[in-house]
Motif scaffolding. Structure first.
Motif, mmCIF file in Angstrom:
data_model
loop_
_atom_site.group_PDB
_atom_site.id
_atom_site.type_symbol
_atom_site.label_atom_id
_atom_site.label_comp_id
_atom_site.label_asym_id
_atom_site.label_seq_id
_atom_site.Cartn_x
_atom_site.Cartn_y
_atom_site.Cartn_z
ATOM 1 N N ALA A 34 -36.565 37.931 -14.013
ATOM 2 C CA ALA A 34 -37.950 37.902 -14.486
ATOM 3 C C ALA A 34 -38.647 36.600 -14.096
ATOM 4 O O ALA A 34 -38.048 35.533 -14.095
ATOM 5 C CB ALA A 34 -37.981 38.071 -15.995
ATOM 6 N N PHE A 35 -39.939 36.714 -13.791
ATOM 7 C CA PHE A 35 -40.737 35.530 -13.462
ATOM 8 C C PHE A 35 -40.809 34.588 -14.670
ATOM 9 O O PHE A 35 -40.823 33.374 -14.507
ATOM 10 C CB PHE A 35 -42.155 35.930 -13.033
ATOM 11 C CG PHE A 35 -42.235 36.331 -11.597
ATOM 12 C CD1 PHE A 35 -42.460 35.393 -10.611
ATOM 13 C CD2 PHE A 35 -42.070 37.653 -11.221
ATOM 14 C CE1 PHE A 35 -42.530 35.750 -9.266
ATOM 15 C CE2 PHE A 35 -42.136 38.026 -9.889
ATOM 16 C CZ PHE A 35 -42.368 37.078 -8.915
ATOM 17 N N ALA A 36 -40.837 35.144 -15.884
ATOM 18 C CA ALA A 36 -40.896 34.312 -17.087
ATOM 19 C C ALA A 36 -39.648 33.429 -17.194
ATOM 20 O O ALA A 36 -39.729 32.262 -17.574
ATOM 21 C CB ALA A 36 -41.034 35.188 -18.329
ATOM 22 N N ALA A 37 -38.499 33.977 -16.842
ATOM 23 C CA ALA A 37 -37.258 33.199 -16.872
ATOM 24 C C ALA A 37 -37.309 32.089 -15.825
ATOM 25 O O ALA A 37 -36.869 30.970 -16.071
ATOM 26 C CB ALA A 37 -36.063 34.106 -16.630
ATOM 27 N N ALA A 38 -37.876 32.377 -14.663
ATOM 28 C CA ALA A 38 -38.027 31.359 -13.620
ATOM 29 C C ALA A 38 -38.964 30.263 -14.091
ATOM 30 O O ALA A 38 -38.725 29.076 -13.868
ATOM 31 C CB ALA A 38 -38.550 31.999 -12.333
ATOM 32 N N ASP A 39 -40.034 30.655 -14.761
ATOM 33 C CA ASP A 39 -41.001 29.706 -15.317
ATOM 34 C C ASP A 39 -40.320 28.779 -16.328
ATOM 35 O O ASP A 39 -40.495 27.557 -16.288
ATOM 36 C CB ASP A 39 -42.131 30.495 -15.984
ATOM 37 C CG ASP A 39 -43.414 29.713 -16.094
ATOM 38 O OD1 ASP A 39 -43.578 28.713 -15.363
ATOM 39 O OD2 ASP A 39 -44.255 30.094 -16.919
ATOM 40 N N ASP A 40 -39.516 29.345 -17.221
ATOM 41 C CA ASP A 40 -38.777 28.545 -18.206
ATOM 42 C C ASP A 40 -37.781 27.610 -17.519
ATOM 43 O O ASP A 40 -37.628 26.456 -17.908
ATOM 44 C CB ASP A 40 -38.016 29.454 -19.191
ATOM 45 C CG ASP A 40 -38.940 30.201 -20.130
ATOM 46 O OD1 ASP A 40 -40.125 29.806 -20.257
ATOM 47 O OD2 ASP A 40 -38.483 31.205 -20.718
ATOM 48 N N PHE A 41 -37.107 28.103 -16.499
ATOM 49 C CA PHE A 41 -36.140 27.302 -15.754
ATOM 50 C C PHE A 41 -36.821 26.099 -15.110
ATOM 51 O O PHE A 41 -36.319 24.987 -15.140
ATOM 52 C CB PHE A 41 -35.455 28.179 -14.701
ATOM 53 C CG PHE A 41 -34.371 27.482 -13.940
ATOM 54 C CD1 PHE A 41 -33.133 27.245 -14.532
ATOM 55 C CD2 PHE A 41 -34.567 27.065 -12.644
ATOM 56 C CE1 PHE A 41 -32.120 26.606 -13.835
ATOM 57 C CE2 PHE A 41 -33.569 26.431 -11.929
ATOM 58 C CZ PHE A 41 -32.337 26.204 -12.531
ATOM 59 N N ILE A 42 -38.008 26.312 -14.564
ATOM 60 C CA ILE A 42 -38.783 25.221 -13.957
ATOM 61 C C ILE A 42 -39.166 24.204 -15.024
ATOM 62 O O ILE A 42 -39.026 23.002 -14.822
ATOM 63 C CB ILE A 42 -40.033 25.774 -13.245
ATOM 64 C CG1 ILE A 42 -39.604 26.567 -12.019
ATOM 65 C CG2 ILE A 42 -40.982 24.651 -12.853
ATOM 66 C CD1 ILE A 42 -40.690 27.441 -11.452
ATOM 67 N N ASP A 43 -39.653 24.683 -16.167
ATOM 68 C CA ASP A 43 -40.014 23.775 -17.267
ATOM 69 C C ASP A 43 -38.833 22.908 -17.680
ATOM 70 O O ASP A 43 -38.979 21.716 -17.933
ATOM 71 C CB ASP A 43 -40.525 24.563 -18.475
ATOM 72 C CG ASP A 43 -41.973 24.984 -18.321
ATOM 73 O OD1 ASP A 43 -42.668 24.415 -17.457
ATOM 74 O OD2 ASP A 43 -42.396 25.890 -19.052
ATOM 75 N N ASN A 44 -37.644 23.499 -17.759
ATOM 76 C CA ASN A 44 -36.454 22.762 -18.185
ATOM 77 C C ASN A 44 -35.973 21.757 -17.148
ATOM 78 O O ASN A 44 -35.391 20.742 -17.487
ATOM 79 C CB ASN A 44 -35.316 23.726 -18.516
ATOM 80 C CG ASN A 44 -35.602 24.532 -19.759
ATOM 81 O OD1 ASN A 44 -36.386 24.120 -20.610
ATOM 82 N ND2 ASN A 44 -35.001 25.702 -19.854
ATOM 83 N N ASN A 45 -36.204 22.039 -15.859
ATOM 84 C CA ASN A 45 -35.694 21.171 -14.804
ATOM 85 C C ASN A 45 -36.714 20.193 -14.236
ATOM 86 O O ASN A 45 -36.349 19.165 -13.699
ATOM 87 C CB ASN A 45 -35.118 22.018 -13.660
ATOM 88 C CG ASN A 45 -33.799 22.633 -14.044
ATOM 89 O OD1 ASN A 45 -32.773 21.994 -13.961
ATOM 90 N ND2 ASN A 45 -33.847 23.865 -14.516
ATOM 91 N N ILE A 46 -37.988 20.536 -14.316
ATOM 92 C CA ILE A 46 -39.033 19.699 -13.727
ATOM 93 C C ILE A 46 -40.070 19.308 -14.777
ATOM 94 O O ILE A 46 -40.945 18.504 -14.526
ATOM 95 C CB ILE A 46 -39.739 20.444 -12.570
ATOM 96 C CG1 ILE A 46 -38.720 21.002 -11.595
ATOM 97 C CG2 ILE A 46 -40.726 19.565 -11.832
ATOM 98 C CD1 ILE A 46 -39.304 21.936 -10.552
ATOM 99 N N GLY A 47 -39.969 19.874 -15.950
ATOM 100 C CA GLY A 47 -40.991 19.817 -16.993
ATOM 101 C C GLY A 47 -41.729 18.511 -17.180
ATOM 102 O O GLY A 47 -42.957 18.484 -17.294
ATOM 103 N N SER A 48 -41.040 17.379 -17.223
ATOM 104 C CA SER A 48 -41.704 16.108 -17.505
ATOM 105 C C SER A 48 -42.653 15.688 -16.396
ATOM 106 O O SER A 48 -43.624 14.983 -16.633
ATOM 107 C CB SER A 48 -40.662 15.010 -17.749
ATOM 108 O OG SER A 48 -39.878 14.831 -16.586
ATOM 109 N N ARG A 49 -42.405 16.128 -15.169
ATOM 110 C CA ARG A 49 -43.260 15.764 -14.033
ATOM 111 C C ARG A 49 -44.317 16.820 -13.721
ATOM 112 O O ARG A 49 -45.257 16.582 -12.982
ATOM 113 C CB ARG A 49 -42.406 15.583 -12.770
ATOM 114 C CG ARG A 49 -41.306 14.564 -12.890
ATOM 115 C CD ARG A 49 -40.579 14.347 -11.566
ATOM 116 N NE ARG A 49 -40.192 15.546 -10.867
ATOM 117 C CZ ARG A 49 -38.981 16.101 -10.900
ATOM 118 N NH1 ARG A 49 -38.037 15.552 -11.647
ATOM 119 N NH2 ARG A 49 -38.701 17.173 -10.192
#
Length: 142
Positions: A34-49
């Motif tokens: 799911a795109f939502a899971a990819a979105d969450d994964f990005i937030d967790n790995n890149i979120g602060s930037r």
């Protein structure tokens, strides 16, 4: 594993200490499709930037060739392959373009790797273009 090509706008600091915002491109691999899971994964790995996600598109697994074998002398390439598929009912030829993402030392090696991958392809094909891409990182879910 499901793969996505993601372009982001991110905050970063240069070597001289100047804060900037720029575009970065990633390929991410996650277990969920799911795109939502990819979105969450990005937030967790890149979120602060992360400022925003500019685009995200799903990649088929056969579009990813040896991308995790990164070595210093290699670069990332996007290779567009044009397939000529005949419609069984009408007999008309349909042109289908697909991108493959390849880690290689040069364009010649990209073409060799793609041709090796497609050696058993039932459709006629043509390597339409090969472009070097500035891929910032590949992030694979463990």
């Amino acid at each position: 594993m499901n793969y996505f090509e993601v372009k982001t706008k991110e905050k970063y600091t240069t070597e001289k200490g100047v804060d900037k915002i720029g575009t970065r491109q990633y390929i991410i691999g996650i277990k969920d499709e799911a795109f939502a899971a990819a979105d969450d994964f990005i937030d967790n790995n890149i979120g602060s930037r992360l400022v925003k996600i500019q685009s995200m598109k799903e990649l088929l697994p056969d579009m990813i060739l040896n991308l995790t074998d990164a070595r210093d002398e290699l670069s990332y390439y996007r290779c567009q392959v044009l397939y000529l598929e005949e419609n069984d009912d009408t007999g008309k030829i349909k042109k289908v373009r697909k991108n493959s993402y390849v880690l290689a030392k040069d364009i010649t090696e990209v073409k060799e790797l793609v041709q090796e991958e497609l050696k058993n392809c039932v459709h006629e094909y043509l390597i339409n273009s090969v472009n070097k891409i500035n891929l910032f990182d590949i992030i694979i879910e463990q």
